[in-house]
Design a protein around this motif. Structure first.
Motif, PDB file in Angstrom:
ATOM      1  N   ASN A   1       0.796  -1.221   0.000  1.00 25.43           N
ATOM      2  CA  ASN A   1       0.000   0.000   0.000  1.00 25.43           C
ATOM      3  C   ASN A   1       0.833   1.277   0.000  1.00 25.43           C
ATOM      4  N   VAL A   2       2.141   1.158  -0.171  1.00 26.59           N
ATOM      5  CA  VAL A   2       3.016   2.332  -0.079  1.00 26.59           C
ATOM      6  C   VAL A   2       3.845   2.467  -1.352  1.00 26.59           C
ATOM      7  N   LYS A   3       3.843   3.693  -1.901  1.00 25.68           N
ATOM      8  CA  LYS A   3       4.665   4.024  -3.058  1.00 25.68           C
ATOM      9  C   LYS A   3       5.593   5.182  -2.713  1.00 25.68           C
ATOM     10  N   LEU A   4       6.793   5.118  -3.236  1.00 25.67           N
ATOM     11  CA  LEU A   4       7.721   6.240  -3.157  1.00 25.67           C
ATOM     12  C   LEU A   4       7.853   6.851  -4.544  1.00 25.67           C
ATOM     13  N   ARG A   5       7.926   8.175  -4.607  1.00 22.51           N
ATOM     14  CA  ARG A   5       8.017   8.873  -5.886  1.00 22.51           C
ATOM     15  C   ARG A   5       9.161   9.881  -5.855  1.00 22.51           C
ATOM     16  N   GLY A   6       9.795  10.052  -6.994  1.00 23.09           N
ATOM     17  CA  GLY A   6      10.830  11.057  -7.143  1.00 23.09           C
ATOM     18  C   GLY A   6      10.796  11.666  -8.538  1.00 23.09           C
ATOM     19  N   VAL A   7      10.983  12.971  -8.621  1.00 22.09           N
ATOM     20  CA  VAL A   7      10.992  13.681  -9.903  1.00 22.09           C
ATOM     21  C   VAL A   7      12.119  14.707  -9.871  1.00 22.09           C
ATOM     22  N   ALA A   8      12.848  14.811 -10.979  1.00 25.91           N
ATOM     23  CA  ALA A   8      13.898  15.819 -11.100  1.00 25.91           C
ATOM     24  C   ALA A   8      13.849  16.413 -12.503  1.00 25.91           C
ATOM     25  N   ALA A   9      14.002  17.713 -12.583  1.00 24.42           N
ATOM     26  CA  ALA A   9      14.001  18.407 -13.871  1.00 24.42           C
ATOM     27  C   ALA A   9      15.128  19.429 -13.879  1.00 24.42           C
TER      28      ALA A   9
ATOM     29  N   GLU B   1       3.153   7.883  -1.145  1.00 29.73           N
ATOM     30  CA  GLU B   1       1.693   7.767  -1.150  1.00 29.73           C
ATOM     31  C   GLU B   1       1.297   6.487  -0.428  1.00 29.73           C
ATOM     32  N   TYR B   2       0.310   6.598   0.446  1.00 28.02           N
ATOM     33  CA  TYR B   2      -0.225   5.439   1.167  1.00 28.02           C
ATOM     34  C   TYR B   2      -1.701   5.292   0.815  1.00 28.02           C
ATOM     35  N   SER B   3      -2.089   4.106   0.380  1.00 28.71           N
ATOM     36  CA  SER B   3      -3.490   3.808   0.067  1.00 28.71           C
ATOM     37  C   SER B   3      -3.989   2.734   1.023  1.00 28.71           C
ATOM     38  N   SER B   4      -4.991   3.064   1.811  1.00 33.65           N
ATOM     39  CA  SER B   4      -5.511   2.131   2.807  1.00 33.65           C
ATOM     40  C   SER B   4      -6.584   1.222   2.199  1.00 33.65           C
ATOM     41  N   PRO B   5      -6.641  -0.027   2.640  1.00 32.08           N
ATOM     42  CA  PRO B   5      -7.739  -0.915   2.206  1.00 32.08           C
ATOM     43  C   PRO B   5      -9.113  -0.398   2.647  1.00 32.08           C
ATOM     44  N   LYS B   6      -9.124   0.548   3.574  1.00 37.11           N
ATOM     45  CA  LYS B   6     -10.389   1.106   4.060  1.00 37.11           C
ATOM     46  C   LYS B   6     -10.776   2.377   3.293  1.00 37.11           C
ATOM     47  N   TYR B   7     -10.244   2.501   2.082  1.00 38.97           N
ATOM     48  CA  TYR B   7     -10.654   3.540   1.145  1.00 38.97           C
ATOM     49  C   TYR B   7     -10.295   4.957   1.600  1.00 38.97           C
ATOM     50  N   TRP B   8      -9.123   5.108   2.160  1.00 37.78           N
ATOM     51  CA  TRP B   8      -8.576   6.437   2.360  1.00 37.78           C
ATOM     52  C   TRP B   8      -7.126   6.417   1.917  1.00 37.78           C
TER      53      TRP B   8
END
Length: 287
Positions: free
Chosen positions: A91-99, A147-154
């Motif tokens: 349920n957890v994603k890490l994101r990175g962006v560079a420009a 980003e964290y997405s819960s199974p309880k829809y939050w």
């Protein structure tokens, strides 16, 4: 605004560009690397302002409310962008962006003035803008978040963002031959090259950082779907300059130097500032 004159030598502008992108997909990591080159040619810009230190006016004055017409403007943009997303847990994603970008003037456009104080127009020749940075926002940026997405829809996401390489817009008229001429059309005496470089140096804005938070939740009640969304930007309430421009009031070396030597210049650069912490919320009901 003050006349119905057409821009002299008006022509269509053109845009040339190329964008190359490489996308890598993996069950855990997805990444994108792209490079771009963009050139805009034949642009036109019209500005209105009151200027002191003009030369070539018929009434022997050196001040007038003018319309500045800048033609044959070329701009060049190129840079690299990289984005990566990794799912480290279910349920957890890490994101990175560079420009990393580079946006500059690629020509020395033609500049002329019109005014009620001028019969016809006043041609000042080239404005030597080539190599100056184009304004409009930071050219370098880095963002890291999760980003964290819960199974309880939050869900909840947050990001830390760093911005750098921002510049204020330069005043074209002070980069024409008028900058070095007195009201009588003769060169100004005692011009110092080092002082000139300081007066005409394009101002770079301080880098800044923001912390953002976004979240939401949804519910299903019988046949109704209810959702809530909220975002908080600049949680640290940082105050920073987002942009600005040089004023064109002081059009020659003498008037600009006199103003710069004041404890508080009368016609210094104008700036835009951040709003501090801002928020946005919304709720929906779907039948």
């Amino acid at each position: 605004r003050v006349s119905n004159d057409l821009v002299k030598a008006l022509r269509s502008n053109a845009l040339y560009g190329i964008d190359l992108k490489y996308i890598w997909r993996h069950p855990v990591i997805q990444a994108t690397l792209s490079g771009y080159f963009l050139k805009l040619t034949g642009l036109t810009n019209i500005s209105f302002y009151y200027a002191d230190g003009l030369t070539g006016l018929e009434n022997q004055e050196n001040s007038a409310y003018v319309q500045e017409i800048l033609t044959e403007i070329d701009k060049q943009n190129f840079g690299l962008e990289f984005a990566v997303e990794a799912r480290i847990l279910t349920n957890v994603k890490l994101r990175g962006v560079a420009a990393i970008g580079n946006s500059v003037y690629a020509s020395n456009p033609e500049l002329y003035l019109t005014s009620n104080s001028i019969e016809g127009s006043l041609d000042l020749g080239n404005s030597f803008l080539k190599g100056h940075w184009a304004s409009g926002g930071p050219q370098n940026a880095i963002s890291l978040g999760f980003e964290y997405s819960s199974p309880k829809y939050w869900w909840l996401s947050s990001s830390v963002n760093f911005f750098d390489k921002s510049f204020i817009s330069v005043a074209p008229i002070v980069r024409t031959k008028n900058f070095f001429l007195d009201a009588d059309g003769l060169p100004i005496n005692g011009i110092d090259p080092d002082t000139t470089r300081d007066l005409l140096k394009q101002e770079s804005l301080e880098p800044y950082m923001t912390l953002n938070l976004v979240g939401g939740k949804s519910w299903k009640i019988k046949n109704l779907y209810i959702g809530f969304f909220a975002s908080l930007n600049n949680l640290l309430n940082s105050v920073y300059k987002t942009g600005g421009y040089e004023q064109s009031r002081n059009a020659n070396y003498r008037t600009l130097q006199e103003d710069k030597n004041r404890d508080k210049p009368l016609f210094g650069p104008k700036y835009w500032f951040s709003y501090g912490t801002t928020f946005f919320t919304s709720m929906y009901i779907r039948i």
